[in-house]
Design an enzyme around this catalytic site. Sequence first.
Site, PDB file in Angstrom:
ATOM      1  N   GLN A 125       0.739  -1.051   0.077  1.00 55.93           N
ATOM      2  CA  GLN A 125       0.118   0.053  -0.160  1.00 55.93           C
ATOM      3  C   GLN A 125       0.798   1.316   0.069  1.00 55.93           C
ATOM      4  O   GLN A 125       2.012   1.254   0.529  1.00 55.93           O
ATOM      5  CB  GLN A 125      -1.048  -0.116   1.270  1.00 55.93           C
ATOM      6  CG  GLN A 125      -0.174  -0.069   2.519  1.00 55.93           C
ATOM      7  CD  GLN A 125       0.177   0.919   3.196  1.00 55.93           C
ATOM      8  OE1 GLN A 125      -0.177   2.141   2.608  1.00 55.93           O
ATOM      9  NE2 GLN A 125       0.770   1.104   4.232  1.00 55.93           N
ATOM     10  N   GLU A 243     -10.371  -2.377   5.317  1.00 52.55           N
ATOM     11  CA  GLU A 243      -9.370  -2.505   6.394  1.00 52.55           C
ATOM     12  C   GLU A 243      -9.872  -2.362   7.825  1.00 52.55           C
ATOM     13  O   GLU A 243      -9.542  -3.301   8.640  1.00 52.55           O
ATOM     14  CB  GLU A 243      -8.328  -1.361   6.015  1.00 52.55           C
ATOM     15  CG  GLU A 243      -7.138  -1.413   6.842  1.00 52.55           C
ATOM     16  CD  GLU A 243      -6.055  -0.691   6.437  1.00 52.55           C
ATOM     17  OE1 GLU A 243      -4.995  -0.636   6.902  1.00 52.55           O
ATOM     18  OE2 GLU A 243      -6.454   0.509   5.280  1.00 52.55           O
ATOM     19  N   ASN A 371      -5.918   5.242  16.464  1.00 52.10           N
ATOM     20  CA  ASN A 371      -7.201   5.068  17.327  1.00 52.10           C
ATOM     21  C   ASN A 371      -7.563   6.218  17.723  1.00 52.10           C
ATOM     22  O   ASN A 371      -8.929   6.409  18.173  1.00 52.10           O
ATOM     23  CB  ASN A 371      -6.820   4.164  18.587  1.00 52.10           C
ATOM     24  CG  ASN A 371      -6.736   2.585  18.086  1.00 52.10           C
ATOM     25  OD1 ASN A 371      -6.737   2.373  16.819  1.00 52.10           O
ATOM     26  ND2 ASN A 371      -6.371   1.789  19.282  1.00 52.10           N
ATOM     27  N   GLU A 372      -6.762   7.285  17.930  1.00 50.25           N
ATOM     28  CA  GLU A 372      -7.397   8.932  18.192  1.00 50.25           C
ATOM     29  C   GLU A 372      -8.334   9.169  16.886  1.00 50.25           C
ATOM     30  O   GLU A 372      -9.498   9.683  17.199  1.00 50.25           O
ATOM     31  CB  GLU A 372      -6.249   9.692  18.208  1.00 50.25           C
ATOM     32  CG  GLU A 372      -5.496   9.426  19.550  1.00 50.25           C
ATOM     33  CD  GLU A 372      -4.538   8.208  19.672  1.00 50.25           C
ATOM     34  OE1 GLU A 372      -4.261   7.709  18.560  1.00 50.25           O
ATOM     35  OE2 GLU A 372      -4.285   7.499  20.801  1.00 50.25           O
TER      36      GLU A 372
END
Lengths: 388, 366
Positions: A125, A243, A371-372
């Site tokens: 990617q 994803e 994750n933020e």
Amino acid sequence: MNLGYSDSQQAFREEVRDWLKAHVPAQALPSFDTEEGFEAHRAWERTLAEGNWGMVTWPEAYGGRGCDLIEWLIFEEEYYRAGAPLRVNQNGIFLLGPTLMEYGTEEQKARFIPAMASGDEIWAQAWSEPNAGSDMAAIRCSATRDGDDFVINGQKIWSTRAVFADWGFGLFRTDPDSERHHGLSKILVPLNADGVTVRPIRQLNGLPGFAEIFFDDVRVPAFNVLGGEGEGWRIAMATAGFERGLMLRSPARFQQAAKRLVRLYREHTQDLLDPSVEDAVLRCYMDAEAYALSTYQTASKLVGGGSIGPEASCNKIFWSELDLLIHETAMKLLGARGELEPATPSELQELGPWLDGFLFAQSGPIYAGTNEIQRNIIAERMLGMPRK
Amino acid sequence: MGMDFTFTEDQLSFVDAVRGMLSQEVTPERIRARWDTDTGVDTEFMTQVAELGVMGMLIPETLGGLGLGATDFVMLAQACGEMAVPEPIVEQVLVVAPLLTDILERGLGGDSLQAMVDDLISGQMTVAVSHPINPFINFGDRSNWVLAGQGEEVCLVARDAVALASKKSVDPSRRLFEAELDNANATPLASGDVGADLWRRTLNRGALATAAQLVGLAEAMVAQSVRYTSDRAQFGRAIGTNQAVKHLLADVAVQIEYAKPVVYRAAYTVEVSPSRADFAVSHAKVAASRAALLAARHCIQVHGAMGYTWECDLQIWVKRAWALAREWGDEGFHKNRIHEWLLQSNALLGPEFTFGRRTLTDTVAA
């Protein structure tokens, strides 16, 4: 509601189990972030493809088996149960593959899917840029139309598998006057093209698991644009959905790790343990199962014609924090010997792959959208909290 | 029929209908009004619920009920939590009714029990259950009969033969009673393995009842907090625009999202394989308690000083969560059950065993 498998689903499980039993390498393969390991994993992809197990959800015409998502989950359960090698082509089969199926032309599918399924073309990617990480709409890497080609200039970074991979996919700015998420296109680029320079970046474990890619007047045919010029953002969001969503981290991976953790715990119950370990072991097993249950729920919904909602944003946080807890707990169980990098078969036997997994778990809350960022998405899109 | 982890259209539309009625009838004002009454119960509301057919949902048709299962009821239990319904509807439907049914179907009780079933279906709380795991009976004063016992003994006692001592709960909607039984007046119904099995199934249904409500309570707390933080402005903008506030609520949302399928799996297991529901139920109770207690903590926080007031309605949900998290087995009890199971050398662990024995083929009729 029926939480049992049908006879044909059972038979499918048996078939997968039997095939894996006969084909999974007895010795664990070297890491696919080494040249030797990469080729060993490519060979495994070929073996999978020969049995038509490369990607079971794809149509038979593309080397798949036309399975639904429940069968895909069964396949994954058996895959991790058998301790089969990690998928070196996961960027291809789990991220690009579903996008190609949805947005690719018939010609594009015919060109790219079979080679992806066979392991002949391994994909990297190429999303991030030095100044476009969490803020992906800040992409500057340009692709300028020139006749039947696009000419690419710029730089990508944190490209997983790019050091040894054959192809990369990413977003490029095809409209030079555009800003933010407008004017971007998703383009597939051969990494051996003239003008491509790949510079390895060593990860925390010392291996070159990702790379910088420099594009210097790299020419690719317009055929390589996926989903139409200027449609890149929309397409990328779909990929990011796969994803974060169902495909990239199937629950079986964590269930198998949690099972190993319970076994490790059983071996160490006589030790003087951190009292939090017992609770953590229980939590890991329960959370891995909760992730599986949630995935079965989503898969059932999709099989029944429904769609994934904004609640899917929760799962990336859940599995990445679970992966950390599993490996942090294993390290507690191993105690002072846990820092040892297993070098001999007997050390590997004793310590297992926990240290590797522990290192990799550190990346979980960062990649595929930190994750933020995920918490912002949950708050704004799922809960409806104000953006400004 | 293959794996299908969805609810049917019928199940969803029934929940919608009842949920709509609950949201009309059970408002914070009316809940607070109940606090000032002697009984804490709105009998007219109970009759309304009964008229929708809710109370007898899990009672077999042969005994006058609808013959449905825990999967049909679990989302209703969740809705009762969401609306913070004070009346013990969930416990009557999911715990008392099935225990009466179990006793009748095993031929352990007579006509008097059928009369109790009839009362329950009509919305009267004639029977209370005093399970050994619970120190109190909620609304114990409303019943004429108590199903009680110690160890493997299950017996029926007239309320008159039970000394009830009223106790005050942190949740003003709850009416707790400590019961002291007069054994001389107790009618034994079951003992030994049969009694133990009855209590075990009852405990699992009770834990499921609390788990489902806890999920609904947590959802409601988050919804109220989203509204509050969208309206309340500081520094010239809604406090909900701050990431520090967003992330507190997002963390709760994640826990809720992953408690739900666990609770639904527990409902399915209680319905289809009640004899091996311990793990699924304990998992559900632990996950739902975790979500609801985190919701209570974070939602008080994002309400600021308002969250610490009697005036703020959030307290209705917060205090219910604190109470239900410990009723029908607290975290310690349920984690120990899971621990015991995980440590068995023959426990079937791993991804292929998510749904119990791999040969599980029993199904719930759609």
